[in-house]
Design an enzyme around this catalytic site. Sequence first.
Site, PDB file in Angstrom:
ATOM      1  N   CYS B  86       0.844  -1.341   0.299  1.00 52.71           N
ATOM      2  CA  CYS B  86      -0.064   0.004  -0.389  1.00 52.71           C
ATOM      3  C   CYS B  86       0.564   1.040   0.023  1.00 52.71           C
ATOM      4  CB  CYS B  86      -1.188   0.182   1.227  1.00 52.71           C
ATOM      5  SG  CYS B  86      -2.129   1.020   0.893  1.00 52.71           S
ATOM      6  N   HIS B 194      -3.419  -5.720   1.362  1.00 53.58           N
ATOM      7  CA  HIS B 194      -3.153  -5.651   2.614  1.00 53.58           C
ATOM      8  C   HIS B 194      -2.950  -7.275   3.246  1.00 53.58           C
ATOM      9  CE1 HIS B 194      -2.278  -2.061   3.922  1.00 53.58           C
ATOM     10  NE2 HIS B 194      -3.017  -1.666   3.173  1.00 53.58           N
ATOM     11  N   GLU B 196      -0.953  -8.712   5.031  1.00 54.18           N
ATOM     12  CA  GLU B 196      -1.455  -8.611   6.697  1.00 54.18           C
ATOM     13  C   GLU B 196      -2.700  -8.731   7.351  1.00 54.18           C
ATOM     14  OE1 GLU B 196      -0.427  -6.351   4.617  1.00 54.18           O
ATOM     15  OE2 GLU B 196      -1.014  -4.656   5.820  1.00 54.18           O
TER      16      GLU B 196
END
Lengths: 76, 222
Positions: B86, B194, B196
Amino acid sequence: MKARVTVMLKTGVLDPQGEAIRHALGALGFDGVEGVRQGKVIELELAEGTTEQTVRTMCEKLLANTVIESYRIEVL
Amino acid sequence: MKAAVIVFPGSNCDRDMAVALRQAGADVTMVWHKDAALPAGVDLVAVPGGFSFGDYLRCGAIAARAPIGQAVAAHATRGGYVLGVCNGFQVLTEMGLLPGALMRNAGLKFICRTVPMRVETTDSVYTGGYGPGQVVRLPIAHHDGNFVADAETLTRLAGEDRVALRYVDNPNGAMDDIAGILSANRRVLGMMPHPERAIDPLHGSTDGLPMFASLVAGLVAA
């Protein structure tokens, strides 16, 4: 001394914000707005004797992303 | 495997990134942007998501010139691994470690939702844990994820099999539906989604897990 740097998206790079402004102007009744490009103006206060070449280096290293943006320098 | 997560003022996915890497078995150190050097022996540098320096000037522009930036660039030049997610992807393009730029979303809106994307190459330590062409669901949360590059760069990225991920339904106007790209040596990955934020069933998707598992396993073996 002062310098003014104008940063614009390069020709051919789609400018979604400019397009939104164009639509909004049309909605306000302004006919005939055929294109809008949005950029930014950065004013620099510089020590006397700073060269335009130095400002150019500032543009290349930070002020503009030359992948998508062009810049113009005016020494005031 | 030793990883460093860079923290800028305005980073907000740094701790999520550390959790994801630790859970996969990495030894993680957080590194403040004013540090001039990375911890010794770091294998992977992760540049997390967020709004570094308030997105002032351009997303990632100020962070890319922070003191730690030179150390990250040197790490990449030495053949080190760098993952930018990002805002981290934006930082890596601003540093010149990846080609192209990320512009305002075509629809002008901030988009925050989980979207499907296709793994376009499994030939990297990041994507080796997925199947070829596998569709994964990962969250995106960005205002400036509209990938732009000149025609020559796009041709090169496609020709060299360096497009890691493509959106199934392009949400932001990105050229060639690009969600993530690899460097020429395939060791630097920049991606808008993302991973994560997709490592626990409570996240709504665990499709990020194979990326961290493959990454840690690949770098332990290396």
